[in-house]
Design a protein around this motif. Structure first.
Motif, short mmCIF file in Angstrom:
data_model
loop_
_atom_site.label_atom_id
_atom_site.label_comp_id
_atom_site.label_asym_id
_atom_site.label_seq_id
_atom_site.Cartn_x
_atom_site.Cartn_y
_atom_site.Cartn_z
N ARG A 191 0.98 -1.25 0.00
CA ARG A 191 0.00 -0.13 0.05
C ARG A 191 0.91 1.22 -0.14
N VAL A 192 0.61 2.22 -0.93
CA VAL A 192 1.31 3.39 -0.95
C VAL A 192 0.53 4.42 -1.24
N ASN A 193 0.32 5.53 -0.42
CA ASN A 193 -0.36 6.67 -0.56
C ASN A 193 -1.90 6.60 -0.71
N ASP A 194 -2.39 5.25 0.12
CA ASP A 194 -3.60 5.06 0.08
C ASP A 194 -3.96 4.14 -1.23
N ALA A 195 -3.20 3.67 -1.80
CA ALA A 195 -3.65 2.93 -3.06
C ALA A 195 -2.42 1.86 -3.10
N PHE A 196 -2.52 0.94 -4.08
CA PHE A 196 -1.62 -0.29 -4.31
C PHE A 196 -0.54 -0.08 -5.21
N GLY A 197 0.52 -0.44 -4.77
CA GLY A 197 1.87 -0.25 -5.69
C GLY A 197 2.59 -1.59 -5.57
N VAL A 198 3.82 -1.10 -5.80
CA VAL A 198 4.87 -2.46 -5.87
C VAL A 198 6.34 -2.11 -5.01
#
Length: 198
Positions: A136-143
């Motif tokens: 989770r990055v910045n209230d979103a999904f990432g890698v």
């Protein structure tokens, strides 16, 4: 918290001018009075307030993902799978044609635009050995991706709209990555095979 706030703050602060950044951090993070900030940046107290106000507005106006968490997760998982298999067509399916990728490197900001250019670069990066997982990055999904010896290689935030990634923001600068306290992965392998999701 380290995954979300750490990268969010890095990315947002990069959008601010030096005086705005200083006024914002000193006042909003450390509660330094505007008169003292004015002396540091060489301006008046009112101008220091304006700098902090502009910085606060930029932070507030940072775009948020438009997709649901379920949709974001599915798109990021498809992106990771396509990357792990070197599937160029699969990458094109999950990337918006006008996607923008901003990469914060040790040499500065590198911006790539368009699904073809971004997919080609992502496919090359996916050949590197190591481990990746969805975070989770910045209230979103990432890698997040690590080298085979467990060193954090990159953290990427993905903005998903209408089932496709429209923006990617990544940090590969080792100095910045060192400030993020992500747990080291326990699984090794190709970039995304065996990736651990959460």
């Amino acid at each position: 918290m380290a995954e979300s706030v750490g990268l969010a703050l890095m990315v947002v602060l990069d959008t601010l001018g030096p005086a705005e950044r200083l006024a914002f951090v000193l006042h909003d993070v450390f509660a330094v009075p505007f008169d003292e900030i004015a002396e540091i940046v060489g301006t008046s107290g009112d101008a220091a307030k304006m700098l902090a106000w502009r910085a606060r507005r930029k932070v507030r106006d940072t775009p948020r993902p438009a997709a649901s968490h379920r949709e974001q997760r599915a798109v990021v998982d498809a992106f990771m799978a396509a990357t792990g298999h070197g599937d160029f067509e699969g990458l094109l399916r999950v990337l918006d044609p006008d996607v923008t990728w901003r990469e914060h490197t040790a040499r500065g900001l590198v911006v790539r635009s368009g699904s073809t250019e971004v997919a080609a670069r992502v496919r090359r990066a996916g050949r590197a050995r190591g481990t990746a997982r969805r975070v989770r990055v910045n209230d979103a999904f990432g890698v997040a991706a690590w080298t085979p010896d467990g060193r954090l290689r990159t953290v990427m935030a993905c903005t998903v709209v209408n089932g496709r990634i429209v923006e990617m923001e990544s940090v590969t600068d080792p100095a910045r990555l060192a400030s993020l306290s992500l747990p080291r992965p326990t699984v090794e392998g190709p970039w995304t095979r065996g990736a651990r999701s959460r």
